[in-house]
Structures are given as structure tokens and as C-alpha cells.
Design a protein around this motif. Sequence first.
Motif: not given
Length: 224
Positions: A45-53, A221-222
Amino acid sequence: MIFRLIFIAFLFSANALATPNIVVSIKPIHSIVSNITQGVTSPALLLESNQSAHHTHLKPSQLSLLDRADLVVFIHPNFEAGLAKAFNNIDSDKKFIIDDENTTNHHSWLDTNNMQIFAKKLVEKLIQIDPINTKIYTRNIRKLNKDLEELKQNIKQRLLMHKNKPIAIFSNAFDYFIDSNNLTRSTLITDYHGERLSIFKTLKAKRIIKSTQTNCLLNTTEIP
């Protein structure tokens, strides 16, 4: 003769172990890819949960994942806008783009039917680059399709009592979910995911929500 047989056996063994190195941009898609590749390889998985695509800077470790990948699965260059530069440096035959439409809304995973179409195309690509594991990919997608069909029925059943009730949605991110489940949308508060909410749009939405007796608001959620 014996040396040649040993050498051939070694080559066969090496090829059998050379499973594809797959990187997936975001979590919802990663789940689908993981189901399809189960028993063959574990996609990163490239992006972590707190990172925005939409706007993010990749760490050196994440760039290294892309460099080593045999296949990179992502939604669309317009969706992972923050990763555009990194994706441009990847060979075209190593990129798998899920959405081929040029639109402002790429939250297509919220429609289960889209995920079944995506899974079928991905399996075709995996068989092309890793034919030795064709049987596993084929078996996995059969199971995945069965699970997704059960999910569709479960969602349909749970939403049955809300089918004719108006629902307000914060952005067009939910359009796929609303349309695929034949739900009624009373108002769209912001035009697209990530758009700033103005006082004008807030007041307009409140008026519509009141006049249509809308009791449900869908948001991500944000959103505070």
C-alpha cells in the motif's frame, strides 16, 4: 547431462518464485488487489491513512516502492494529483489505471459493479505478466465476485427502508454509491470532493434540507 537437468530445474524454481511486485495507491483498491493476489503475492500500500492522494509528498521509502514495482495500480492521474510526477516516471506497461474516464469524480470504488469490472481487467493483466499463477488468480476472482455479490445484496437489504428518503451528500464523492443503490439525493452541498465550503452553499443546503425534510447527511471523515 545431470548438470543440465539441475540447471533447468534451478531456472524453473527461480521463475516460480518470481512473483510480481505490486504497489497500490489507496486503501479501498488495495483491499480488492489483495483478494485477487492472495496465495501469490502481498501488494504494498503506497499511501498511509493520513496521506491524501490529491496533494501529498512521497517519502523516499514510498518512491523506492514505486521504483521496484512490476505493476502500480492507481485510480486516475486526476485523482492522485499529488502523485502525478512520480507516476509519470513509471513505464507505461507497469501502470494500471482503474478509471479510463476523464471526469472530476473518480470515487468509482463506491459502486460494487465497478469493482467487479476492475477486478476482471486486473486479473487479465496479472495473467499476462504472471501466467504461471493463472489458476490462483482465476480461483481468487471467482471467490471475490461471490463475496461482492453477497455485499451488494447485504447493502441493498440494509438500505431498503431508506430507499425513498431524501439524502443530502456533502460532495460528489458519494454519487457512485447513491446512483448504484437507487437512493434519492436531495442536495449536493459542494460540487466536488475537496472544494471549500462557502457560507452561501451552507445556507442554500440548509434551506433545501429543511424544505425536503432530509434527515440524513453523508460526508467523509475529514469534514468537521
